[in-house]
Design an enzyme around this catalytic site. Structure first.
Site, PDB file in Angstrom:
ATOM      1  N   THR A  41     -36.992  15.717  33.505  1.00  0.00           N
ATOM      2  CA  THR A  41     -35.642  15.553  34.050  1.00  0.00           C
ATOM      3  C   THR A  41     -34.555  15.855  33.019  1.00  0.00           C
ATOM      4  O   THR A  41     -33.373  15.846  33.338  1.00  0.00           O
ATOM      5  CB  THR A  41     -35.432  14.122  34.583  1.00  0.00           C
ATOM      6  OG1 THR A  41     -35.601  13.193  33.503  1.00  0.00           O
ATOM      7  CG2 THR A  41     -36.404  13.803  35.699  1.00  0.00           C
ATOM      8  N   LEU A  71     -42.050  16.764  25.931  1.00  0.00           N
ATOM      9  CA  LEU A  71     -40.632  16.809  25.583  1.00  0.00           C
ATOM     10  C   LEU A  71     -39.989  15.427  25.560  1.00  0.00           C
ATOM     11  O   LEU A  71     -38.940  15.242  24.946  1.00  0.00           O
ATOM     12  CB  LEU A  71     -39.866  17.675  26.596  1.00  0.00           C
ATOM     13  CG  LEU A  71     -40.456  19.055  26.942  1.00  0.00           C
ATOM     14  CD1 LEU A  71     -39.561  19.758  27.967  1.00  0.00           C
ATOM     15  CD2 LEU A  71     -40.640  19.912  25.708  1.00  0.00           C
ATOM     16  N   SER A  92     -38.373  18.532  15.760  1.00  0.00           N
ATOM     17  CA  SER A  92     -36.915  18.591  15.666  1.00  0.00           C
ATOM     18  C   SER A  92     -36.459  18.997  14.266  1.00  0.00           C
ATOM     19  O   SER A  92     -37.087  18.637  13.268  1.00  0.00           O
ATOM     20  CB  SER A  92     -36.330  17.223  16.013  1.00  0.00           C
ATOM     21  OG  SER A  92     -34.958  17.152  15.669  1.00  0.00           O
ATOM     22  N   GLU A 125     -34.117  17.668  12.894  1.00  0.00           N
ATOM     23  CA  GLU A 125     -33.736  16.409  12.230  1.00  0.00           C
ATOM     24  C   GLU A 125     -34.820  15.940  11.260  1.00  0.00           C
ATOM     25  O   GLU A 125     -34.566  15.069  10.424  1.00  0.00           O
ATOM     26  CB  GLU A 125     -33.452  15.326  13.266  1.00  0.00           C
ATOM     27  CG  GLU A 125     -32.159  15.519  14.043  1.00  0.00           C
ATOM     28  CD  GLU A 125     -30.899  15.212  13.230  1.00  0.00           C
ATOM     29  OE1 GLU A 125     -30.979  14.398  12.290  1.00  0.00           O
ATOM     30  OE2 GLU A 125     -29.849  15.794  13.537  1.00  0.00           O
ATOM     31  N   TYR A 138     -34.913   8.425  14.425  1.00  0.00           N
ATOM     32  CA  TYR A 138     -35.340   9.520  15.304  1.00  0.00           C
ATOM     33  C   TYR A 138     -36.082  10.590  14.505  1.00  0.00           C
ATOM     34  O   TYR A 138     -37.168  11.032  14.885  1.00  0.00           O
ATOM     35  CB  TYR A 138     -34.126  10.133  16.003  1.00  0.00           C
ATOM     36  CG  TYR A 138     -34.445  11.421  16.736  1.00  0.00           C
ATOM     37  CD1 TYR A 138     -35.145  11.408  17.936  1.00  0.00           C
ATOM     38  CD2 TYR A 138     -34.055  12.660  16.211  1.00  0.00           C
ATOM     39  CE1 TYR A 138     -35.451  12.595  18.601  1.00  0.00           C
ATOM     40  CE2 TYR A 138     -34.350  13.842  16.871  1.00  0.00           C
ATOM     41  CZ  TYR A 138     -35.047  13.808  18.066  1.00  0.00           C
ATOM     42  OH  TYR A 138     -35.351  14.974  18.714  1.00  0.00           O
TER      43      TYR A 138
END
Length: 326
Positions: free
Chosen positions: A10, A82, A127, A129, A151
């Site tokens: 989503t 994901l 990621s 990050e 994260y």
């Protein structure tokens, strides 16, 4: 017909990936939380236009039993993981949930795939990050990780889990180290969408201020629709591997701000307020990716201009607010 299972279907990336897979003739399955099934209008807006072409399964990535059941039912050929708590600022506010959900979710789905459908090809959404306090610029697959947020730390753990399943169990498991990717489907909490939506609201007389934090942080921003093509290509390779996907350009938050407001002939500094609550406890100053490996291996190249991305996002938000309030 190939069967794909997507966690986080989503979300922004999940919606673009679903469209791509449907175009390629896949049977697409997605895992969604029960609350999404109960409130489809709000929680499934990004996939509303394809909802009758995909199959959704209620479950949670932090519940091994539900993941095991779904994988057993779907028996996917490809799995794209994901789903995550992906808002960096929130990860500082609730580090326990972020780390717990992101690491467990990755381990659970990897374990279920390995036990039930070991021939399934697996993709992990890593990621940029993870690079955090960068050791070199630009960053590629060989740049050391130094994450600067819960994260980022959780993504490093997921990356190594994926690598370990590849090496220990011979799973076709690949990680995509994607740099910042945006679109009109980006969540409103992210700084890019916050800028474009507020700019649109101010233009339409619905707001009169924009609060931001560090304007000098630099990011490698690209369009999510371009990135999912690279994600799919990773799982089509004979051998699993890890790849950086990036635009190869770095722009500051200030650049993004000025471009968005200039697009609608407004001076951003008339409305801008700097608020310290939007500064991170430990900042990532610059991210800039090098996607040469992906280009060499499967001919993926990023082709979308930064100014076109900003314009598309602003135009989309102008349309949304015009419909809602006029």
């Amino acid at each position: 017909m190939k069967r794909a299972l997507i966690t986080g279907i989503t979300g922004q990336d999940g919606s673009y990936l679903s469209e791509l897979l449907l175009e390629k003739g896949y049977e697409v399955h997605g895992i969604v939380r029960s609350v999404a099934l109960e409130d489809p209008a709000r929680r499934m807006s990004r996939i509303a236009h394809i909802i009758d072409q995909i199959k959704l399964h209620g479950g949670s990535i932090d519940n091994y039993a539900s993941l095991y059941k779904i994988v057993s039912e779907v028996m996917p050929d490809e799995c794209y993981h994901l789903a995550a708590q992906s808002f960096v600022s929130y990860s500082f506010e609730d580090e326990f949930t972020t780390i717990d959900m992101n690491i467990k979710g990755t381990q659970y789905i990897l374990s279920a795939i390995n036990k039930i459908v070991p021939k399934c090809r697996f993709y992990f959404a890593a990621s940029s990050e993870m690079f955090g306090k960068v050791k070199a610029t630009p960053q590629n697959e060989n740049t050391p990780f130094h994450p600067r947020s819960p994260y980022g730390i959780s993504k490093v753990a997921g990356f190594h889990l994926t690598q370990n399943y590849r090496e220990a169990y011979n799973l076709h498991a690949s990680s995509g180290i994607l740099f910042n990717h945006e679109s009109p489907r980006r969540g409103f909490e992210f700084v890019t969408r916050k800028i474009t939506s507020t700019a649109a609201a101010i233009k339409l007389g619905l707001s009169n201020k924009l609060e931001l934090g560090n304007l000098d942080a630099k990011r490698d921003w690209g369009h999510a629709r371009e990135y999912v093509k690279g994600v799919w290509l990773m799982l089509q390779q004979d051998e699993p591997d890890d790849y950086v996907l990036s635009s190869g350009e770095s722009h500051s938050v200030r650049d993004f701000l000025e471009m968005a407001f200039n697009y609608i002939d407004l001076d951003p500094y008339k409305y801008l307020q700097i608020n310290n609550i939007f500064f991170r406890p430990s900042e990532v100053n610059i991210l800039l990716g090098d996607s040469q490996k992906a280009k060499n291996k499967f001919k993926w190249e990023y082709n979308f201009k930064f100014e076109d991305l900003v314009a598309e996002m602003v135009e989309n938000d102008l349309k949304i607010f015009s419909k809602e309030f006029h």
